[in-house]
Design a protein around this motif. Structure first.
Motif, PDB file in Angstrom:
ATOM      1  N   VAL A  30      43.753  43.636  36.018  1.00 25.98           N
ATOM      2  CA  VAL A  30      42.735  43.947  35.757  1.00 25.98           C
ATOM      3  C   VAL A  30      42.291  44.050  34.633  1.00 25.98           C
ATOM      4  CG1 VAL A  30      41.416  46.553  35.380  1.00 25.98           C
ATOM      5  CG2 VAL A  30      43.025  45.660  37.122  1.00 25.98           C
ATOM      6  N   MET A  31      41.296  43.638  34.353  1.00 27.91           N
ATOM      7  CA  MET A  31      40.762  43.964  32.599  1.00 27.91           C
ATOM      8  C   MET A  31      40.108  45.128  31.493  1.00 27.91           C
ATOM      9  SD  MET A  31      41.476  40.720  32.490  1.00 27.91           S
ATOM     10  CE  MET A  31      41.540  39.066  32.818  1.00 27.91           C
ATOM     11  N   PRO A  32      40.182  45.132  30.177  1.00 29.76           N
ATOM     12  CA  PRO A  32      39.818  46.019  29.767  1.00 29.76           C
ATOM     13  C   PRO A  32      38.383  46.014  29.508  1.00 29.76           C
ATOM     14  CG  PRO A  32      41.531  45.285  28.294  1.00 29.76           C
ATOM     15  CD  PRO A  32      41.137  43.810  29.368  1.00 29.76           C
ATOM     16  N   TRP A  33      37.692  45.082  29.735  1.00 30.69           N
ATOM     17  CA  TRP A  33      36.090  44.955  30.064  1.00 30.69           C
ATOM     18  C   TRP A  33      35.039  45.472  30.894  1.00 30.69           C
ATOM     19  CZ3 TRP A  33      35.494  40.931  32.999  1.00 30.69           C
ATOM     20  CH2 TRP A  33      36.323  40.587  33.473  1.00 30.69           C
ATOM     21  N   GLU A  34      36.076  45.969  32.601  1.00 32.30           N
ATOM     22  CA  GLU A  34      35.914  45.594  33.697  1.00 32.30           C
ATOM     23  C   GLU A  34      35.122  47.022  33.592  1.00 32.30           C
ATOM     24  OE1 GLU A  34      38.368  45.302  36.504  1.00 32.30           O
ATOM     25  OE2 GLU A  34      38.805  43.263  36.283  1.00 32.30           O
ATOM     26  N   ALA A  35      35.326  48.295  33.142  1.00 34.63           N
ATOM     27  CA  ALA A  35      35.037  49.276  32.851  1.00 34.63           C
ATOM     28  C   ALA A  35      33.758  49.619  32.799  1.00 34.63           C
ATOM     29  CB  ALA A  35      35.655  50.328  32.053  1.00 34.63           C
ATOM     30  N   HIS A  36      33.159  48.406  31.499  1.00 35.43           N
ATOM     31  CA  HIS A  36      31.770  48.328  31.819  1.00 35.43           C
ATOM     32  C   HIS A  36      30.816  47.638  31.774  1.00 35.43           C
ATOM     33  CE1 HIS A  36      32.936  50.190  26.869  1.00 35.43           C
ATOM     34  NE2 HIS A  36      34.097  49.150  27.499  1.00 35.43           N
ATOM     35  N   SER A  40      34.001  47.281  40.877  1.00 34.78           N
ATOM     36  CA  SER A  40      35.008  47.994  40.933  1.00 34.78           C
ATOM     37  C   SER A  40      35.827  45.886  40.746  1.00 34.78           C
ATOM     38  CB  SER A  40      35.675  47.995  42.303  1.00 34.78           C
ATOM     39  OG  SER A  40      34.648  46.921  43.017  1.00 34.78           O
ATOM     40  N   HIS A  41      37.138  46.490  40.015  1.00 35.07           N
ATOM     41  CA  HIS A  41      37.865  45.163  40.206  1.00 35.07           C
ATOM     42  C   HIS A  41      38.621  44.011  41.358  1.00 35.07           C
ATOM     43  CE1 HIS A  41      41.172  42.902  38.887  1.00 35.07           C
ATOM     44  NE2 HIS A  41      42.279  42.844  40.172  1.00 35.07           N
ATOM     45  N   ALA A  42      38.038  44.643  42.646  1.00 32.31           N
ATOM     46  CA  ALA A  42      38.119  43.765  44.069  1.00 32.31           C
ATOM     47  C   ALA A  42      36.460  43.131  44.016  1.00 32.31           C
ATOM     48  CB  ALA A  42      38.174  44.804  44.728  1.00 32.31           C
ATOM     49  N   MET A  43      35.170  43.585  43.456  1.00 30.51           N
ATOM     50  CA  MET A  43      33.993  42.925  43.463  1.00 30.51           C
ATOM     51  C   MET A  43      34.300  41.580  42.656  1.00 30.51           C
ATOM     52  SD  MET A  43      32.264  43.672  45.729  1.00 30.51           S
ATOM     53  CE  MET A  43      30.741  42.440  46.007  1.00 30.51           C
ATOM     54  N   ILE A  44      34.549  42.322  41.182  1.00 30.50           N
ATOM     55  CA  ILE A  44      35.000  41.358  39.918  1.00 30.50           C
ATOM     56  C   ILE A  44      35.266  40.175  39.948  1.00 30.50           C
ATOM     57  CG2 ILE A  44      35.607  40.762  37.375  1.00 30.50           C
ATOM     58  CD1 ILE A  44      35.102  43.719  36.867  1.00 30.50           C
ATOM     59  N   ALA A  45      36.938  40.246  41.074  1.00 27.70           N
ATOM     60  CA  ALA A  45      37.467  39.587  41.430  1.00 27.70           C
ATOM     61  C   ALA A  45      36.928  38.397  42.249  1.00 27.70           C
ATOM     62  CB  ALA A  45      38.890  39.636  42.104  1.00 27.70           C
ATOM     63  N   ARG A  46      36.568  39.002  43.138  1.00 27.20           N
ATOM     64  CA  ARG A  46      35.568  38.338  43.761  1.00 27.20           C
ATOM     65  C   ARG A  46      34.362  37.501  43.736  1.00 27.20           C
ATOM     66  NH1 ARG A  46      36.192  43.347  47.614  1.00 27.20           N
ATOM     67  NH2 ARG A  46      36.948  42.682  49.106  1.00 27.20           N
ATOM     68  N   PHE A  47      33.299  37.462  42.498  1.00 23.02           N
ATOM     69  CA  PHE A  47      32.772  37.370  41.718  1.00 23.02           C
ATOM     70  C   PHE A  47      33.308  35.522  41.412  1.00 23.02           C
ATOM     71  CE2 PHE A  47      29.989  41.549  42.679  1.00 23.02           C
ATOM     72  CZ  PHE A  47      29.495  40.845  43.386  1.00 23.02           C
ATOM     73  N   LEU A  48      34.176  36.212  40.792  1.00 22.75           N
ATOM     74  CA  LEU A  48      34.705  35.305  39.803  1.00 22.75           C
ATOM     75  C   LEU A  48      35.318  33.910  40.909  1.00 22.75           C
ATOM     76  CD1 LEU A  48      36.841  37.179  36.968  1.00 22.75           C
ATOM     77  CD2 LEU A  48      34.546  36.100  36.435  1.00 22.75           C
ATOM     78  N   GLY A  49      35.982  34.612  41.854  1.00 20.80           N
ATOM     79  CA  GLY A  49      36.053  33.315  42.377  1.00 20.80           C
ATOM     80  C   GLY A  49      35.081  32.840  43.349  1.00 20.80           C
ATOM     81  N   LEU A  50      34.009  33.270  43.324  1.00 24.47           N
ATOM     82  CA  LEU A  50      33.065  32.530  43.839  1.00 24.47           C
ATOM     83  C   LEU A  50      31.992  31.427  42.917  1.00 24.47           C
ATOM     84  CD1 LEU A  50      31.261  35.316  46.224  1.00 24.47           C
ATOM     85  CD2 LEU A  50      31.942  33.488  46.969  1.00 24.47           C
ATOM     86  N   ALA A  51      32.596  32.246  42.161  1.00 26.17           N
ATOM     87  CA  ALA A  51      31.719  31.384  40.405  1.00 26.17           C
ATOM     88  C   ALA A  51      33.092  30.242  40.174  1.00 26.17           C
ATOM     89  CB  ALA A  51      31.543  31.783  39.288  1.00 26.17           C
ATOM     90  N   THR A  52      34.082  29.970  40.575  1.00 25.78           N
ATOM     91  CA  THR A  52      35.202  29.196  40.465  1.00 25.78           C
ATOM     92  C   THR A  52      34.805  28.652  41.119  1.00 25.78           C
ATOM     93  OG1 THR A  52      36.370  30.335  38.821  1.00 25.78           O
ATOM     94  CG2 THR A  52      37.416  28.389  39.513  1.00 25.78           C
ATOM     95  N   LEU A  53      35.142  28.218  42.721  1.00 25.46           N
ATOM     96  CA  LEU A  53      34.452  27.518  43.792  1.00 25.46           C
ATOM     97  C   LEU A  53      33.250  26.961  43.425  1.00 25.46           C
ATOM     98  CD1 LEU A  53      35.183  26.417  46.561  1.00 25.46           C
ATOM     99  CD2 LEU A  53      34.188  28.679  47.337  1.00 25.46           C
ATOM    100  N   ALA A  54      32.311  28.004  43.672  1.00 26.98           N
ATOM    101  CA  ALA A  54      30.198  26.463  43.429  1.00 26.98           C
ATOM    102  C   ALA A  54      30.735  25.211  41.653  1.00 26.98           C
ATOM    103  CB  ALA A  54      29.863  27.912  43.029  1.00 26.98           C
ATOM    104  N   LEU A  55      31.835  26.214  40.626  1.00 26.20           N
ATOM    105  CA  LEU A  55      32.003  25.200  39.606  1.00 26.20           C
ATOM    106  C   LEU A  55      32.427  23.749  40.709  1.00 26.20           C
ATOM    107  CD1 LEU A  55      32.402  27.699  37.226  1.00 26.20           C
ATOM    108  CD2 LEU A  55      30.459  26.095  36.893  1.00 26.20           C
ATOM    109  N   LEU A  56      33.955  23.942  40.797  1.00 28.37           N
ATOM    110  CA  LEU A  56      34.812  23.473  41.428  1.00 28.37           C
ATOM    111  C   LEU A  56      33.976  22.945  42.347  1.00 28.37           C
ATOM    112  CD1 LEU A  56      38.103  25.249  41.852  1.00 28.37           C
ATOM    113  CD2 LEU A  56      37.137  23.332  40.052  1.00 28.37           C
ATOM    114  N   THR A  57      32.957  22.585  43.324  1.00 25.20           N
ATOM    115  CA  THR A  57      32.406  22.190  44.288  1.00 25.20           C
ATOM    116  C   THR A  57      31.189  21.408  43.849  1.00 25.20           C
ATOM    117  OG1 THR A  57      33.051  23.852  45.916  1.00 25.20           O
ATOM    118  CG2 THR A  57      30.762  22.193  46.354  1.00 25.20           C
ATOM    119  N   LEU A  58      30.375  22.007  42.585  1.00 25.25           N
ATOM    120  CA  LEU A  58      29.590  20.896  42.195  1.00 25.25           C
ATOM    121  C   LEU A  58      30.224  19.658  40.758  1.00 25.25           C
ATOM    122  CD1 LEU A  58      27.147  23.965  40.704  1.00 25.25           C
ATOM    123  CD2 LEU A  58      27.149  22.095  42.265  1.00 25.25           C
ATOM    124  N   LEU A  59      31.572  20.313  40.258  1.00 19.87           N
ATOM    125  CA  LEU A  59      32.113  19.383  39.852  1.00 19.87           C
ATOM    126  C   LEU A  59      32.797  17.546  40.930  1.00 19.87           C
ATOM    127  CD1 LEU A  59      33.724  18.001  37.023  1.00 19.87           C
ATOM    128  CD2 LEU A  59      35.729  19.785  37.556  1.00 19.87           C
TER     129      LEU A  59
END
Length: 239
Positions: A30-36, A40-59
């Motif tokens: 959990v990061m301090p900036w998440e509250a802003h 939810s933390h679960a959603m932030i983690a999912r979005f970051l996971g999807l963003a990472t997967l998209a970047l790795l796939t394009l790479l």
């Protein structure tokens, strides 16, 4: 980068790409900036996971210089594909009804605390990124194997379509890391594998990634429709 365009190679590369994303999603502190952000933390983690997967796939696509972007599905669709989306819609509805009426726990534990707006956004983003990864990169990588056919229960499909369907289904084994019952996981794996077959066929028949995304979205919408139908039916029984 020139690599042998074989099933073992692409499965190895796919696992190397996807497994770290799952690990990141489940181990992200959990990061301090998440509250802003109002998420939810679960959603932030999912979005970051999807963003990472998209970047790795394009790479990975960029590094495969001997494969054109057209072969990865970045082209206009040629041919009819709405029947695949219609089949996916029906499949999603039936799968949800079977799961609900069979007494499975469903994905409530995985979706706890997720608002309807967040869920809709997650479904759209996850659909686009997962199709980019599976039907875009993996199926495009295996394109030379299209002539090879695999027969399943009297149904014949090309090797890339079948491999991608199995890979797509296996990606949802990550649900075992959540508090979800075994029956629900089996239902989800069955649904996603069959949905993967439909999306893969749409991708192969049209040469484009967009029909695969549309078919995948139709399957998700069908699941929602099935859930609504179940709620109406059980509500009518109670009254």
């Amino acid at each position: 980068m020139r690599l042998p365009r074989t099933v073992p190679i692409v499965l190895l590369l796919g696992a190397v790409t996807y497994v770290p994303v799952v690990a990141l999603r489940n181990a992200l502190p959990v990061m301090p900036w998440e509250a802003h952000l109002g998420l939810s933390h679960a959603m932030i983690a999912r979005f970051l996971g999807l963003a990472t997967l998209a970047l790795l796939t394009l790479l990975a696509m960029v590094l495969c210089r001997d494969i054109s972007w057209l072969e990865f599905g970045f082209r206009r669709a040629k041919g009819a594909w709405l029947r695949f989306a219609g089949g996916a819609l029906l499949l999603g509805a039936v799968s949800t009804l079977v799961l609900k009426w069979s007494g499975g726990g469903g994905l409530d534990a995985a979706m706890a605390g997720v608002s309807p707006v967040e869920l809709a956004l997650l479904l759209v983003l996850a659909t686009c990124v997962e199709e980019l990864f599976v039907r875009g990169w993996i199926q495009g990588f295996l394109a030379p194997l299209r002539a090879n056919k695999i027969e399943l229960f009297g149904f014949e499909a090309s090797t890339p379509v079948v491999i991608c369907a199995l890979a797509f289904g296996s990606m949802h084994l990550s649900l075992t890391l959540a508090e979800i019952d075994a029956f629900t996981i089996v239902c989800v794996l069955s649904f996603t594998t069959l949905l993967g077959l439909l999306a893969g066929l749409a991708r192969e028949r049209t040469g484009s990634l967009m029909p695969a995304i549309g078919t995948h979205l139709a399957g998700n919408v069908g699941g929602i429709v099935g859930g609504i139908a179940y709620a109406i039916a059980t509500g009518a029984v109670r009254h």
